[in-house]
Design a protein around this motif. Structure first.
Motif, PDB file in Angstrom:
ATOM      1  N   GLU A  81       1.276  -1.274   0.278  1.00 33.27           N
ATOM      2  CA  GLU A  81       0.193   0.256   0.126  1.00 33.27           C
ATOM      3  C   GLU A  81       0.308   1.699  -0.310  1.00 33.27           C
ATOM      4  O   GLU A  81       0.675   1.584  -0.778  1.00 33.27           O
ATOM      5  N   ARG A  82       1.493   0.965   1.134  1.00 31.48           N
ATOM      6  CA  ARG A  82       2.743   2.494   1.414  1.00 31.48           C
ATOM      7  C   ARG A  82       4.318   2.365   0.746  1.00 31.48           C
ATOM      8  O   ARG A  82       5.210   2.779   0.139  1.00 31.48           O
ATOM      9  N   ILE A  83       5.024   1.000  -0.522  1.00 28.38           N
ATOM     10  CA  ILE A  83       5.841   0.735  -0.425  1.00 28.38           C
ATOM     11  C   ILE A  83       6.254   0.021  -1.773  1.00 28.38           C
ATOM     12  O   ILE A  83       5.537  -0.981  -2.204  1.00 28.38           O
ATOM     13  N   VAL A  84       6.963   0.353  -2.544  1.00 29.30           N
ATOM     14  CA  VAL A  84       7.837  -0.536  -3.311  1.00 29.30           C
ATOM     15  C   VAL A  84       8.895  -0.588  -3.474  1.00 29.30           C
ATOM     16  O   VAL A  84       9.710   0.219  -2.989  1.00 29.30           O
ATOM     17  N   LEU A  85       9.677  -2.031  -3.602  1.00 30.23           N
ATOM     18  CA  LEU A  85      10.633  -3.082  -3.052  1.00 30.23           C
ATOM     19  C   LEU A  85      11.293  -3.426  -4.295  1.00 30.23           C
ATOM     20  O   LEU A  85       9.903  -4.164  -5.067  1.00 30.23           O
TER      21      LEU A  85
END
Length: 64
Positions: free
Chosen positions: A9-13
């Motif tokens: 929801e709040r992060i892209v790795l």
């Protein structure tokens, strides 16, 4: 090289790439981060390029 991207929801790795080096160096150049981790201070663009290169090499070796 297989690209793995994890989205929340709040992060892209995602794997680091060379063009990430400038932002990575800016974010890593932090005294408090250095105090609580093994990240050196000051942290510069050359260190970021070297770190990204090592990550890419390790990822390639994993796939062999």
């Amino acid at each position: 090289m297989t690209t793995v991207i994890i989205k929340g929801e709040r992060i892209v790795l995602k794997p680091l790439i060379r063009r990430d080096a400038e932002v990575f160096a800016k974010l890593a150049n932090d005294k408090i981060l250095a105090k609580f981790t093994h990240v050196p201070y000051p942290y510069n663009i050359r260190l970021a390029y070297n770190f990204i290169k090592k990550c890419q090499e390790k990822w390639r070796k994993r796939e062999e």
